[in-house]
Enzyme design. Sequence first.
Site, short mmCIF file in Angstrom:
data_model
loop_
_atom_site.label_atom_id
_atom_site.label_comp_id
_atom_site.label_asym_id
_atom_site.label_seq_id
_atom_site.Cartn_x
_atom_site.Cartn_y
_atom_site.Cartn_z
CB SER A 33 30.01 -14.51 13.20
OG SER A 33 28.29 -14.36 12.99
CE LYS B 68 26.33 -14.88 5.87
NZ LYS B 68 25.80 -16.12 5.34
#
Length: 331
Positions: free
Chosen positions: A264, A41
């Site tokens: 994830s 991110k």
Amino acid sequence: MPVITSPQEFNVEDLYVDLAPVFDRRLFLKCEGFNFAGSIKLKAAASMVEAAERAGRLVPGSTLVESSSGNLGIALSIIAASRGYGFVCVTDSRCNLTTRQLMESLGSTVHVIAEPDRDGGFLGARINYVRALCASDSKYVWLNQYANPDNWGAHFRTTAPAIAQRFPDLDVLFVGAGTTGTLMGCARYFHEAGRKVRIVAVDSVGSVTFGGPPSPRMIPGLGTSVRPQLLDESYVDDVVHVEEPDTIRICHQLARKGFLFGGSTGTVLSGALSWLDEHADGKDITAVAIAPDLGERYLDTLYQRNWLQDIYGDHVVAAIDAPDAYDALAR
């Protein structure tokens, strides 16, 4: 050894784990967590912030506000601290305590949504709060990771070209679907480059991203309760949905080999292995899966036996203790 002046300048781009010794598959894992934010991110956060600065939306005195289940919030906390902005992260009760504490340590404000929206779930409730906050004061700037093209643009410019250069014979790419920024950036890149790479999106069971029915999800990161505006399914060849116990199984199996990854990553790998079992058994193909995060922030959840037992039951804990955990939870 690089010398940097801001945290977003450092990111390990070309690190892969050959998973053949673990899963007996020609599968390479692109590790994206080796930066100061600990996840992929950081790329999207830097891209969106820089674009907002160029457009004059972010100015001295501005306060960033964003909805995040954790990783983007940490990335924005780091960049906001580095550049002198305030930052309010709007999250929900599924966000790990370690993640919230990390953001607060960096000077950010964390607002936790306790009740889901009737139609949009926790994500809908978070977005409603963000909109209300921005309407209350012009100092708040919402980057809107769910609709911002600079989210997928970051991966179009960096992640996908790095994979293409390292694997010129790539056949299949597995990408987790959250905001779908990574998915869309990579898929668009290979499409525009004319590379015949099969793009497989990996989503969580209970996510509505690809039209599935909503249901509770306890592992933050992938999946949404509101379809992301960035998603264009015409670039996606296949979709695999993963149950949370399968995510847990993969995370623990990797940990036993010394690789501590986050939820994830476990979801992406579970989906990749499932797809390979069905479509590529015995075939000589080259496959890459993108690992968005590392595992330290999941020590009090995914790797905490009491939490697993409370949420999923004794059979999940027993399964990860089995000699062959890969098969135990699949049965």
